[in-house]
Design an enzyme around this catalytic site. Structure first.
Site, PDB file in Angstrom:
ATOM      1  N   ARG A 244      13.593  94.879  94.467  1.00 32.53           N
ATOM      2  CA  ARG A 244      14.209  95.874  95.329  1.00 32.53           C
ATOM      3  C   ARG A 244      15.680  95.985  94.954  1.00 32.53           C
ATOM      4  O   ARG A 244      16.325  94.975  94.639  1.00 32.53           O
ATOM      5  CB  ARG A 244      14.092  95.493  96.818  1.00 32.53           C
ATOM      6  N   GLU A 272      18.395 104.345  96.194  1.00 29.67           N
ATOM      7  CA  GLU A 272      17.264 104.814  95.381  1.00 29.67           C
ATOM      8  C   GLU A 272      16.806 106.168  95.926  1.00 29.67           C
ATOM      9  O   GLU A 272      16.422 106.237  97.101  1.00 29.67           O
ATOM     10  CB  GLU A 272      16.129 103.794  95.459  1.00 29.67           C
ATOM     11  N   HIS A 291      11.047 103.608  90.071  1.00 29.61           N
ATOM     12  CA  HIS A 291      10.130 102.832  90.931  1.00 29.61           C
ATOM     13  C   HIS A 291       8.668 103.081  90.529  1.00 29.61           C
ATOM     14  O   HIS A 291       7.834 103.475  91.347  1.00 29.61           O
ATOM     15  CB  HIS A 291      10.360 103.215  92.409  1.00 29.61           C
TER      16      HIS A 291
HETATM   17  N1  LIG Z   1       8.745  98.055  91.624  1.00 29.97           N
HETATM   18  C1  LIG Z   1       7.609  98.161  92.290  1.00 29.97           C
HETATM   19  O1  LIG Z   1       6.909  99.168  92.196  1.00 29.97           O
HETATM   20  C2  LIG Z   1       7.152  97.013  93.174  1.00 29.97           C
HETATM   21  C3  LIG Z   1       5.801  96.872  93.500  1.00 29.97           C
HETATM   22  C4  LIG Z   1       5.394  95.768  94.257  1.00 29.97           C
HETATM   23  C5  LIG Z   1       6.351  94.843  94.714  1.00 29.97           C
HETATM   24  N2  LIG Z   1       7.669  95.038  94.410  1.00 29.97           N
HETATM   25  C6  LIG Z   1       8.689  94.073  94.838  1.00 29.97           C
HETATM   26  O2  LIG Z   1       8.523  92.900  94.032  1.00 29.97           O
HETATM   27  C7  LIG Z   1       9.025  91.772  94.762  1.00 29.97           C
HETATM   28  C8  LIG Z   1       7.974  90.671  94.778  1.00 29.97           C
HETATM   29  O3  LIG Z   1       6.816  91.144  95.492  1.00 29.97           O
HETATM   30  P1  LIG Z   1       5.631  90.112  95.841  1.00 29.97           P
HETATM   31  O4  LIG Z   1       4.583  90.863  96.547  1.00 29.97           O
HETATM   32  O5  LIG Z   1       5.302  89.347  94.618  1.00 29.97           O
HETATM   33  O6  LIG Z   1       6.428  89.155  96.873  1.00 29.97           O
HETATM   34  P2  LIG Z   1       5.853  87.992  97.792  1.00 29.97           P
HETATM   35  O7  LIG Z   1       5.702  88.493  99.178  1.00 29.97           O
HETATM   36  O8  LIG Z   1       4.684  87.337  97.141  1.00 29.97           O
HETATM   37  O9  LIG Z   1       7.113  86.992  97.754  1.00 29.97           O
HETATM   38  C9  LIG Z   1       7.219  85.926  98.638  1.00 29.97           C
HETATM   39  C10 LIG Z   1       7.850  84.753  97.943  1.00 29.97           C
HETATM   40  O10 LIG Z   1       9.159  85.060  97.448  1.00 29.97           O
HETATM   41  C11 LIG Z   1       9.901  83.826  97.330  1.00 29.97           C
HETATM   42  N3  LIG Z   1      11.217  83.981  97.964  1.00 29.97           N
HETATM   43  C12 LIG Z   1      11.475  84.247  99.275  1.00 29.97           C
HETATM   44  N4  LIG Z   1      12.811  84.230  99.483  1.00 29.97           N
HETATM   45  C13 LIG Z   1      13.396  83.937  98.296  1.00 29.97           C
HETATM   46  C14 LIG Z   1      14.752  83.781  97.876  1.00 29.97           C
HETATM   47  N5  LIG Z   1      15.782  83.866  98.740  1.00 29.97           N
HETATM   48  N6  LIG Z   1      14.997  83.518  96.577  1.00 29.97           N
HETATM   49  C15 LIG Z   1      13.969  83.396  95.696  1.00 29.97           C
HETATM   50  N7  LIG Z   1      12.668  83.517  96.045  1.00 29.97           N
HETATM   51  C16 LIG Z   1      12.388  83.787  97.321  1.00 29.97           C
HETATM   52  C17 LIG Z   1       9.075  82.756  98.046  1.00 29.97           C
HETATM   53  O11 LIG Z   1       8.384  81.987  97.082  1.00 29.97           O
HETATM   54  C18 LIG Z   1       8.080  83.551  98.868  1.00 29.97           C
HETATM   55  O12 LIG Z   1       6.869  82.851  99.110  1.00 29.97           O
HETATM   56  C19 LIG Z   1       9.380  92.286  96.163  1.00 29.97           C
HETATM   57  O13 LIG Z   1      10.766  92.568  96.235  1.00 29.97           O
HETATM   58  C20 LIG Z   1       8.589  93.571  96.260  1.00 29.97           C
HETATM   59  O14 LIG Z   1       9.142  94.470  97.193  1.00 29.97           O
HETATM   60  C21 LIG Z   1       8.077  96.090  93.643  1.00 29.97           C
END
Ligand SMILES: NC(=O)c1ccc[n+]([C@@H]2O[C@H](COP(=O)([O-])OP(=O)(O)OC[C@H]3O[C@@H](n4cnc5c(N)ncnc54)[C@H](O)[C@@H]3O)[C@@H](O)[C@H]2O)c1
Length: 333
Positions: A244, A272, A291
């Site tokens: 994000r 964005e 995105h």
């Molecule tokens: N670009 C895109 O199209 C797209 C698509 C899907 C997800 N995303 C983004 O990708 C990222 C990851 O998504 P996800 O579903 O794998 O997340 P997720 O919900 O699996 O992530 C949770 C994990 O993040 C870690 N975390 C939490 N706080 C943290 C911190 N302060 N520092 C480091 N690690 C920390 C922890 O291990 C936690 O369990 C998110 O920001 C999500 O919004 C982007």
């Protein structure tokens, strides 16, 4: 045969056929009594009867917010299955307070983001943007002296589902990447088992050739990469952000990239979209994609497929694979 539970679909009309193409829609119709009209407004009097009877809600991008008022119209609702990633925009505390099961298809959305990240890691390890810029301007690029992927150190911020996917791919890659991980929720032994070395975020910034951001957008992750941390990056390093935009200080990143000291690959930005003419859109050592890392086009049916599987699990009394608990929201996307 037992009566099939009533199900209502709620999402943006333009994505319905991508989320549930005909074969998936047929599977869903076989499992549940699906209300024929897509609901975009939960206060629509025309949808009142269907909402009053609904046991299941299948939501997607652009679905209405499930607040207490909306839930009052759905007294029988038992499960809200989301054919997309984060549920935090529509699943309000009232959903959990009423004991409604919440599920997300974030697992299904993770795979293409992992692929996007691996593609950008490869480009970054070859300093592709700087090299391409030099090629266009006719300056002689010293191709074979540049950094290659072999032995490059990749710093992964967040062992999220996407972060873990990236670590797994890096560990299995022929290139022999060194993988550093910064995540306050992961211990050294767990990082070790993943194939990464757990370090603090400052240390990760100092030691990485490529930093890739995969933490969720939470109050404490805003500007995780701020001016001070970006200044710690090695000359020639690259930042990849597919998480994000708020996690990176946009102005500080534009300043660092503007000097040519570091490169950036950004699928997400703050704001964005970036305003037309923004430096990050103009710099040749920065690639901004709008995105697109998550499921797009033909991939969107993976989200629908995951959601239909969840509906089937709920109906057959199996645990939901993408179940989200209210307590998880403090650390997940
Ligand atoms: N670009 C895109 O199209 C797209 C698509 C899907 C997800 N995303 C983004 O990708 C990222 C990851 O998504 P996800 O579903 O794998 O997340 P997720 O919900 O699996 O992530 C949770 C994990 O993040 C870690 N975390 C939490 N706080 C943290 C911190 N302060 N520092 C480091 N690690 C920390 C922890 O291990 C936690 O369990 C998110 O920001 C999500 O919004 C982007």
């Amino acid at each position: 045969m037992a009566e099939r539970p009533k199900l209502v679909l709620a999402m943006r009309p333009d994505i319905l056929d991508l989320v549930l193409p005909a074969p998936l829609r047929a599977r869903l119709d076989a499992l549940a009594d699906v209300h024929p009209d897509l609901v975009t407004d939960l206060a629509d009097p025309g949808a009142a009867r269907a909402l009053a009877d609904a046991r299941l809600l299948l939501t997607g991008w652009g679905c209405p917010v499930l607040d207490a008022e909306a839930l009052d119209r759905m007294p029988r609702l038992a499960a809200a299955v989301h054919a997309a990633g984060s549920v935090r925009h529509h699943a309000t505390p009232a959903v959990w307070a009423r004991g409604i099961a919440v599920s997300s298809a974030a697992d299904a959305n993770a795979a293409p983001v992992v692929e996007y990240t691996m593609a950008t890691i490869w480009l970054a390890s070859h300093r592709a943007l700087g090299t391409a810029a030099a090629y266009v301007t006719g300056r002689e690029p010293v191709f074979h002296l540049r950094q290659g992927a072999d032995g490059a150190t990749v710093g992964v911020i967040g062992a999220s589902r996407i972060g873990r996917g990236v670590i797994g791919r890096l560990v299995g890659a022929a290139a022999g990447f060194q993988v550093l991980l910064a995540d306050p929720y992961v211990g050294a032994a767990e990082a070790d088992a993943l194939g990464a070395t757990l370090v603090g975020l400052d240390d990760l910034c100092r030691r990485s050739d490529i930093v890739t951001v995969h933490a969720p957008d939470l109050p404490e992750t805003r500007h995780l990469l701020d001016a001070d941390r970006l200044a710690l990056l090695r000359d020639g390093a690259a930042v990849i952000n597919s998480a994000r935009g708020r996690l990176v200080d946009t102005d500080a990143l534009a300043r660092e990239c503007g000097t040519g000291r570091i490169d950036a690959y950004l699928d997400v930005t703050e704001p964005e979209p970036l305003p037309a003419g923004h430096p990050l859109l103009l710099l040749r050592n920065v690639l901004v994609t709008p995105h697109i890392a998550g499921c797009q086009g033909s991939e969107v049916q993976r989200l629908g497929g995951y959601a239909v599987d969840e509906v089937e699990r709920w109906i057959t009394g199996q645990p939901l694979r993408g179940r989200v608990q209210a307590a998880d929201l403090a650390r997940i996307a």
